[in-house]
Design a protein around this motif. Structure first.
Motif, short mmCIF file in Angstrom:
data_model
loop_
_atom_site.label_atom_id
_atom_site.label_comp_id
_atom_site.label_asym_id
_atom_site.label_seq_id
_atom_site.Cartn_x
_atom_site.Cartn_y
_atom_site.Cartn_z
N GLY A 82 -35.87 39.26 45.82
CA GLY A 82 -34.54 39.26 46.39
C GLY A 82 -33.92 37.90 46.63
N CYS A 83 -34.62 36.82 46.24
CA CYS A 83 -34.12 35.48 46.55
C CYS A 83 -33.04 35.05 45.56
CB CYS A 83 -35.25 34.46 46.58
SG CYS A 83 -35.91 34.01 44.96
N ARG A 84 -32.30 34.03 45.96
CA ARG A 84 -31.32 33.40 45.07
C ARG A 84 -31.94 32.15 44.47
NH1 ARG A 84 -25.23 31.17 46.69
NH2 ARG A 84 -24.46 30.94 44.54
N ILE A 85 -31.88 32.03 43.15
CA ILE A 85 -32.53 30.95 42.43
C ILE A 85 -31.47 30.15 41.67
CG2 ILE A 85 -34.24 30.37 40.65
CD1 ILE A 85 -35.53 33.14 41.22
N LEU A 86 -31.60 28.83 41.69
CA LEU A 86 -30.75 27.96 40.90
C LEU A 86 -31.61 27.34 39.80
CD1 LEU A 86 -28.72 26.05 43.65
CD2 LEU A 86 -28.29 28.32 42.67
N ASP A 87 -31.19 27.51 38.55
CA ASP A 87 -31.85 26.89 37.40
C ASP A 87 -30.94 25.77 36.91
OD1 ASP A 87 -33.17 26.15 35.12
OD2 ASP A 87 -33.25 28.15 34.22
N ILE A 88 -31.24 24.54 37.32
CA ILE A 88 -30.41 23.39 37.01
C ILE A 88 -31.00 22.67 35.80
CG2 ILE A 88 -29.42 21.25 37.90
CD1 ILE A 88 -29.81 22.40 40.73
N GLY A 89 -30.26 22.69 34.71
CA GLY A 89 -30.78 22.24 33.43
C GLY A 89 -31.46 23.41 32.73
N ALA A 90 -30.71 24.49 32.55
CA ALA A 90 -31.29 25.75 32.05
C ALA A 90 -31.57 25.72 30.56
CB ALA A 90 -30.36 26.92 32.37
N ASN A 91 -30.92 24.81 29.82
CA ASN A 91 -31.09 24.73 28.38
C ASN A 91 -30.78 26.10 27.76
OD1 ASN A 91 -32.95 24.33 25.70
ND2 ASN A 91 -32.17 22.38 26.48
N HIS A 92 -31.66 26.65 26.91
CA HIS A 92 -31.38 27.93 26.26
C HIS A 92 -31.80 29.12 27.11
CE1 HIS A 92 -31.10 26.27 21.86
NE2 HIS A 92 -30.31 25.64 22.71
N GLY A 93 -32.39 28.87 28.29
CA GLY A 93 -32.56 29.95 29.25
C GLY A 93 -33.92 30.57 29.39
N TYR A 94 -34.98 29.94 28.87
CA TYR A 94 -36.29 30.59 28.93
C TYR A 94 -36.70 30.91 30.37
CZ TYR A 94 -41.30 31.36 28.75
OH TYR A 94 -42.56 31.89 28.91
N PHE A 95 -36.68 29.91 31.26
CA PHE A 95 -37.13 30.16 32.63
C PHE A 95 -36.18 31.08 33.38
CE2 PHE A 95 -39.64 26.16 32.05
CZ PHE A 95 -40.88 26.75 32.23
N SER A 96 -34.89 30.98 33.11
CA SER A 96 -33.95 31.92 33.73
C SER A 96 -34.29 33.35 33.35
CB SER A 96 -32.52 31.60 33.31
OG SER A 96 -32.05 30.41 33.90
N LEU A 97 -34.59 33.57 32.08
CA LEU A 97 -34.91 34.91 31.60
C LEU A 97 -36.20 35.44 32.22
CD1 LEU A 97 -33.97 34.40 27.85
CD2 LEU A 97 -32.81 35.95 29.44
N HIS A 137 -21.18 26.47 32.81
CA HIS A 137 -21.05 25.29 31.95
C HIS A 137 -20.73 24.11 32.85
CE1 HIS A 137 -18.54 22.85 28.90
NE2 HIS A 137 -19.81 22.48 28.87
N LEU A 138 -21.78 23.50 33.42
CA LEU A 138 -21.57 22.53 34.48
C LEU A 138 -22.81 21.66 34.64
CD1 LEU A 138 -19.49 21.79 36.73
CD2 LEU A 138 -20.75 23.36 38.22
N ALA A 139 -22.57 20.35 34.84
CA ALA A 139 -23.64 19.44 35.24
C ALA A 139 -23.58 19.26 36.75
CB ALA A 139 -23.47 18.08 34.55
N LEU A 140 -24.72 19.14 37.39
CA LEU A 140 -24.77 18.86 38.82
C LEU A 140 -25.28 17.44 39.01
CD1 LEU A 140 -26.19 22.22 40.20
CD2 LEU A 140 -23.82 21.43 40.21
N SER A 141 -24.64 16.71 39.94
CA SER A 141 -24.99 15.32 40.17
C SER A 141 -24.58 14.93 41.59
CB SER A 141 -24.32 14.43 39.13
OG SER A 141 -24.80 13.09 39.22
N ASP A 142 -24.41 13.61 41.83
CA ASP A 142 -24.02 13.13 43.16
C ASP A 142 -22.54 12.78 43.24
OD1 ASP A 142 -24.13 10.96 41.52
OD2 ASP A 142 -25.48 9.77 42.78
N ARG A 143 -21.76 13.18 42.25
CA ARG A 143 -20.31 12.93 42.27
C ARG A 143 -19.60 14.03 41.49
NH1 ARG A 143 -18.43 10.75 37.45
NH2 ARG A 143 -20.07 10.06 36.00
N GLU A 144 -18.31 14.10 41.68
CA GLU A 144 -17.48 15.09 41.01
C GLU A 144 -16.71 14.43 39.87
OE1 GLU A 144 -16.63 18.43 42.53
OE2 GLU A 144 -18.24 18.19 44.01
N GLY A 145 -16.39 15.17 38.83
CA GLY A 145 -15.60 14.64 37.73
C GLY A 145 -16.14 15.09 36.39
N THR A 146 -16.24 14.16 35.46
CA THR A 146 -16.82 14.42 34.15
C THR A 146 -17.85 13.35 33.85
OG1 THR A 146 -15.11 13.14 33.01
CG2 THR A 146 -14.71 15.51 33.29
#
Length: 235
Positions: A82-97, A137-146
């Motif tokens: 029942g937990c919420r999981i974040l997969d940051i850098g999911a690539n093609h999705g193996y671990f997410s799947l 479709h998003l990168a996560l980092s320490d700032r906002e923008g591109t």
């Protein structure tokens, strides 16, 4: 006759794949007009490849019999039903799947900044009928923008904000970027229980942009730390 002989030599390699599958994590390899579909024994996950990439999960599994099994066991041990999981850098999705299939009642947010990788992630989620995973479709980092990312079409797992491989054929692409704290404040939802972060050296920046989340929600963290990559980011 010459054509038939030449094509037979071309096809001969197909007969080798049965041996590669014996005793390994892959159950089958299916040739389709839309690409090659690999079926994993773990959670009966399927992944489709449409381009030649030497380090993605199906190819690694063909080469070595399994794909990061210790990492998969650790993630499954850290995830609670029942937990919420974040997969940051999911690539093609193996671990997410795998997590979506094996962690009862979980919900996932999977982040992938490279457009081609994100498209493959979305396609693989659809191929497996996974409705409890949201692909961003998003990168996560320490700032906002591109941010500018370096992307090697034959080595997508090394996509990064630095040219890590320094090989011919590397392309650049602009990708949207947010902090995790800012994104979660807007998206809402229940607290995060587990974060998997594998972003080719930029892990520290991800966590700097998630200070409030880490302090308030205290999720379990599973992250890659590779000194030769992080050095390129100054730590």
């Amino acid at each position: 006759a010459d054509y038939i002989k030449a094509m037979f030599e071309h096809h001969r390699g197909l007969f080798d794949y049965g041996a590669l599958l014996q005793g390994g994590e892959l159950n089958s390899v299916e040739l389709t007009p839309d690409g090659i579909v690999y079926r994993f024994r773990t959670a009966d996950v399927r992944m489709r490849l449409t381009v030649a990439d030497r380090r993605v999960a199906p190819i690694e599994t063909l080469n070595f019999g399994a794909y990061e099994p210790a990492e998969a066991r650790a993630l499954l041990a850290l995830a609670t039903p029942g937990c919420r999981i974040l997969d940051i850098g999911a690539n093609h999705g193996y671990f997410s799947l795998v997590l979506a299939r094996l962690v009862a009642g979980c919900e996932l947010d999977s982040f992938e900044p490279i457009p081609a990788n994100h498209a493959a992630l979305v396609a693989n989620l659809a191929l497996n009928g996974q409705r409890n995973v949201r692909a961003h479709h998003l990168a996560l980092s320490d700032r906002e923008g591109t941010a500018t990312f370096y992307f090697n079409p034959t080595y997508v797992t090394a996509s990064s904000q630095h040219d890590l491989t320094r090989e011919p054929g590397v392309e650049t692409v602009e990708c949207p970027m947010r902090t995790l704290d800012g994104w979660l404040a807007e998206s809402g939802g229940k607290s995060v229980g587990l974060i998997k972060c594998d972003v080719e050296g930029a892990e520290l920046a991800v966590f700097r942009g998630a200070r409030q989340t880490l302090a308030a929600q205290r999720p379990a963290l599973f992250t890659e730390l590779l000194r030769k990559w992080s050095e390129r980011f100054g730590y």
